[in-house]
Scaffold this motif. Sequence first.
Motif, short mmCIF file in Angstrom:
data_model
loop_
_atom_site.label_atom_id
_atom_site.label_comp_id
_atom_site.label_asym_id
_atom_site.label_seq_id
_atom_site.Cartn_x
_atom_site.Cartn_y
_atom_site.Cartn_z
N ASN A 38 0.81 -1.23 0.00
CA ASN A 38 0.00 0.00 0.00
C ASN A 38 0.84 1.27 0.00
N SER A 44 -4.44 5.93 4.69
CA SER A 44 -5.16 4.69 4.95
C SER A 44 -6.47 5.02 5.66
N CYS A 131 -10.09 -0.41 -3.92
CA CYS A 131 -11.03 -0.76 -2.86
C CYS A 131 -11.91 0.43 -2.48
N TYR A 133 -14.06 0.54 -0.07
CA TYR A 133 -14.12 0.65 1.38
C TYR A 133 -12.94 1.46 1.92
N CYS A 134 -11.82 1.39 1.22
CA CYS A 134 -10.63 2.14 1.65
C CYS A 134 -10.65 3.59 1.18
N HIS A 135 -11.20 3.86 0.00
CA HIS A 135 -11.04 5.18 -0.60
C HIS A 135 -12.34 5.82 -1.09
N ASP A 269 -1.75 -10.92 2.96
CA ASP A 269 -2.27 -11.03 1.60
C ASP A 269 -1.86 -12.32 0.91
N ASN A 276 -7.26 -6.04 4.13
CA ASN A 276 -6.91 -4.63 4.31
C ASN A 276 -6.01 -4.59 5.53
N ILE A 277 -5.65 -3.42 6.00
CA ILE A 277 -4.70 -3.33 7.11
C ILE A 277 -5.21 -4.09 8.33
#
Length: 301
Positions: A38, A44, A131, A133-135, A269, A276-277
């Motif tokens: 990432n 994040s 993603c 959900y991330c961005h 991963d 994700n993190i």
Amino acid sequence: MQQDAIIIGGGFAGLSAAYILARARRRVTIIDSGTPRNRFAAHSHGVLALDGKSGLEILADARAQLAAYPTVTFIEGEALSAEGMIDDFRVHVAGHDSIATRRLLLASGMEDRLPEIPGLKERWGKTVLHCPYCHGYEIGGGPLGVLATHPMSAHQAAVVADWGDVTLFTNGMPEPDEGAFALLERRKVSLQAGLVSAIETGTGEMLRVCLENGRSVEVKALFVGPDLHMRGTIAQTFGCALEETAAGKIIATDAMKATSVAGVYAAGDIARAFGNITLVSADGVMAGLGLHQSLMFPAHS
């Protein structure tokens, strides 16, 4: 001195596992190339209490905290190969002597490989994303694009539609089947046929998705499902069983993150279909617990 564990990969999974082992006063060496997956994203999101902080900054803080534990060693570099068996592995690192260890944890992660479309790679992690959900929240709605790269792209477009008005660029992929088409229609996703030839700067902060047929569509961001490739070849060298997922092959593990090879664990991963993190960190914690339990109770490892 023989290590209790060598962790190959110092990302969120690897460091989370190292934290568990360090607090158990176990000797652990972390081998890391310093290129987390990432690193292309400036911020994040979706990480509890750390929203907006960069992934690189979170990792730097974690490394600093781990360095305070006297049984933890960091090696900057790439693990070239490994050999041996449970309780007697050796790992070879470029520029270093080989290191002996009782257990191995593979946490080197995945590499994202993007389609060879001009203008795509340089925008990766900024306006070309993977993603929602991330961005997705930060984009703020409006026209969005999804670039078809695999059979799950129609599903991806249906999900992204919760964050804006989506156009699915089929880009030479097979047209969605009847079920997928009905889903896209229900989610108000429009289809744009034709091969994508380039991604360019559009009006203001928009992107212009250019098609080979001469048409173009402007979007605020373009979501892409990249091809995922496991970093390193150590899992293949040992013959670790692999598992086929919609995102590609991963290392198969049990509930405690043990692979099919005694003494070898995998997390992050490289060993889960979606991450994700938060998820890969939890994966690393589980691997650390499983690995530590195997050191205490070797008959069950």
